[in-house]
Design a protein around this motif. Structure first.
Motif, PDB file in Angstrom:
ATOM      1  N   GLY A  84       0.812  -1.215   0.000  1.00 36.80           N
ATOM      2  CA  GLY A  84       0.000   0.000   0.000  1.00 36.80           C
ATOM      3  C   GLY A  84       0.841   1.259   0.000  1.00 36.80           C
ATOM      4  O   GLY A  84       0.573   2.203  -0.753  1.00 36.80           O
ATOM      5  N   MET A  85       1.890   1.285   0.824  1.00 40.15           N
ATOM      6  CA  MET A  85       2.777   2.453   0.854  1.00 40.15           C
ATOM      7  C   MET A  85       3.492   2.632  -0.484  1.00 40.15           C
ATOM      8  O   MET A  85       3.684   3.751  -0.952  1.00 40.15           O
ATOM      9  CB  MET A  85       3.790   2.318   1.994  1.00 40.15           C
ATOM     10  CG  MET A  85       3.165   2.404   3.372  1.00 40.15           C
ATOM     11  SD  MET A  85       4.338   2.428   4.775  1.00 40.15           S
ATOM     12  CE  MET A  85       5.362   1.013   4.473  1.00 40.15           C
ATOM     13  N   ALA A  86       3.880   1.517  -1.114  1.00 35.68           N
ATOM     14  CA  ALA A  86       4.553   1.588  -2.411  1.00 35.68           C
ATOM     15  C   ALA A  86       3.616   2.141  -3.475  1.00 35.68           C
ATOM     16  O   ALA A  86       4.034   2.925  -4.338  1.00 35.68           O
ATOM     17  CB  ALA A  86       5.075   0.212  -2.812  1.00 35.68           C
ATOM     18  N   ALA A  87       2.343   1.747  -3.444  1.00 36.63           N
ATOM     19  CA  ALA A  87       1.369   2.272  -4.402  1.00 36.63           C
ATOM     20  C   ALA A  87       1.227   3.786  -4.248  1.00 36.63           C
ATOM     21  O   ALA A  87       1.164   4.516  -5.250  1.00 36.63           O
ATOM     22  CB  ALA A  87       0.016   1.581  -4.232  1.00 36.63           C
ATOM     23  N   LEU A  88       1.188   4.259  -3.017  1.00 38.89           N
ATOM     24  CA  LEU A  88       1.111   5.706  -2.789  1.00 38.89           C
ATOM     25  C   LEU A  88       2.346   6.406  -3.332  1.00 38.89           C
ATOM     26  O   LEU A  88       2.247   7.464  -3.967  1.00 38.89           O
ATOM     27  CB  LEU A  88       0.958   6.013  -1.304  1.00 38.89           C
ATOM     28  CG  LEU A  88      -0.362   5.641  -0.645  1.00 38.89           C
ATOM     29  CD1 LEU A  88      -0.339   6.038   0.831  1.00 38.89           C
ATOM     30  CD2 LEU A  88      -1.539   6.284  -1.357  1.00 38.89           C
ATOM     31  N   ALA A  89       3.529   5.838  -3.094  1.00 48.37           N
ATOM     32  CA  ALA A  89       4.772   6.439  -3.585  1.00 48.37           C
ATOM     33  C   ALA A  89       4.782   6.487  -5.109  1.00 48.37           C
ATOM     34  O   ALA A  89       5.142   7.508  -5.708  1.00 48.37           O
ATOM     35  CB  ALA A  89       5.977   5.656  -3.068  1.00 48.37           C
ATOM     36  N   ALA A  90       4.352   5.396  -5.747  1.00 51.66           N
ATOM     37  CA  ALA A  90       4.330   5.347  -7.213  1.00 51.66           C
ATOM     38  C   ALA A  90       3.352   6.368  -7.793  1.00 51.66           C
ATOM     39  O   ALA A  90       3.566   6.884  -8.883  1.00 51.66           O
ATOM     40  CB  ALA A  90       3.969   3.942  -7.682  1.00 51.66           C
ATOM     41  N   ALA A  91       2.296   6.673  -7.052  1.00 52.42           N
ATOM     42  CA  ALA A  91       1.299   7.648  -7.502  1.00 52.42           C
ATOM     43  C   ALA A  91       1.662   9.080  -7.108  1.00 52.42           C
ATOM     44  O   ALA A  91       0.910  10.010  -7.385  1.00 52.42           O
ATOM     45  CB  ALA A  91      -0.073   7.281  -6.929  1.00 52.42           C
ATOM     46  N   GLY A  92       2.802   9.253  -6.429  1.00 49.98           N
ATOM     47  CA  GLY A  92       3.230  10.588  -6.020  1.00 49.98           C
ATOM     48  C   GLY A  92       2.516  11.114  -4.792  1.00 49.98           C
ATOM     49  O   GLY A  92       2.499  12.313  -4.545  1.00 49.98           O
ATOM     50  N   LEU A  93       1.945  10.213  -3.984  1.00 47.15           N
ATOM     51  CA  LEU A  93       1.177  10.639  -2.807  1.00 47.15           C
ATOM     52  C   LEU A  93       1.872  10.344  -1.480  1.00 47.15           C
ATOM     53  O   LEU A  93       1.294  10.583  -0.425  1.00 47.15           O
ATOM     54  CB  LEU A  93      -0.192   9.947  -2.801  1.00 47.15           C
ATOM     55  CG  LEU A  93      -1.112  10.259  -3.972  1.00 47.15           C
ATOM     56  CD1 LEU A  93      -2.406   9.464  -3.844  1.00 47.15           C
ATOM     57  CD2 LEU A  93      -1.407  11.750  -4.049  1.00 47.15           C
ATOM     58  N   GLY A  94       3.078   9.811  -1.516  1.00 50.80           N
ATOM     59  CA  GLY A  94       3.730   9.481  -0.255  1.00 50.80           C
ATOM     60  C   GLY A  94       5.187   9.158  -0.450  1.00 50.80           C
ATOM     61  O   GLY A  94       5.692   9.080  -1.577  1.00 50.80           O
ATOM     62  N   GLU A  95       5.849   8.973   0.659  1.00 54.40           N
ATOM     63  CA  GLU A  95       7.251   8.602   0.646  1.00 54.40           C
ATOM     64  C   GLU A  95       7.387   7.113   0.345  1.00 54.40           C
ATOM     65  O   GLU A  95       6.578   6.311   0.821  1.00 54.40           O
ATOM     66  CB  GLU A  95       7.888   8.904   2.009  1.00 54.40           C
ATOM     67  CG  GLU A  95       7.984  10.383   2.313  1.00 54.40           C
ATOM     68  CD  GLU A  95       8.901  11.105   1.344  1.00 54.40           C
ATOM     69  OE1 GLU A  95       9.996  10.578   1.040  1.00 54.40           O
ATOM     70  OE2 GLU A  95       8.502  12.187   0.873  1.00 54.40           O
TER      71      GLU A  95
END
Length: 131
Positions: free
Chosen positions: A99-110
């Motif tokens: 889940g964190m990786a998906a956010l990072a790939a979408a530009g929404l998280g570290e």
């Protein structure tokens, strides 16, 4: 609640704890923006012999935690288990990292940091070490 703005296919997370008896977990997840109702959804295409379905609730719990309130459709496309070392704790952790990786790939998280050989996570666009 915001929604994942782009598709993020092929996010993989592997948990291999060598202390005692595991845990071990392996998952591959495709993430999609939420549907018109904006709700999160969890689907899977994995057979029970690739990943026993008893672990699916732990995967989904971890994914929701990793997404941190961002809505998405998560499709579990592959997985793996170890007859002795797999348990809910490992799948929850793998889901969180995915889940964190998906956010990072979408530009929404570290981006989540790999933890040596214990936790490895890959996603489209993941920066290579040293770059």
């Amino acid at each position: 609640m915001t929604g994942l703005p782009v598709s993020v296919p092929g996010v993989s997370a592997r948990v291999v704890m060598q202390t005692g008896c595991g845990p071990y977990a392996y998952i591959v997840v495709d993430f999609e923006p939420p549907g018109p109702d904006g709700a999160s959804e969890f689907l899977h295409t994995v057979s029970d012999d690739r990943l026993p379905h008893e672990f699916l609730p732990a995967v989904w719990d971890g994914i929701r935690e990793g997404l941190g309130g961002v809505a998405a459709v998560a499709v579990l496309t592959d997985g793996g288990f170890h007859e002795v070392d797999s348990r809910d704790q490992g799948y929850r952790l793998a889901g969180r990292y995915a889940g964190m990786a998906a956010l990072a790939a979408a530009g929404l998280g570290e981006p989540p940091a790999d933890r040596g050989r214990q936790i490895r996570v890959n996603w489209p666009g993941k920066p290579r070490a040293g770059t």
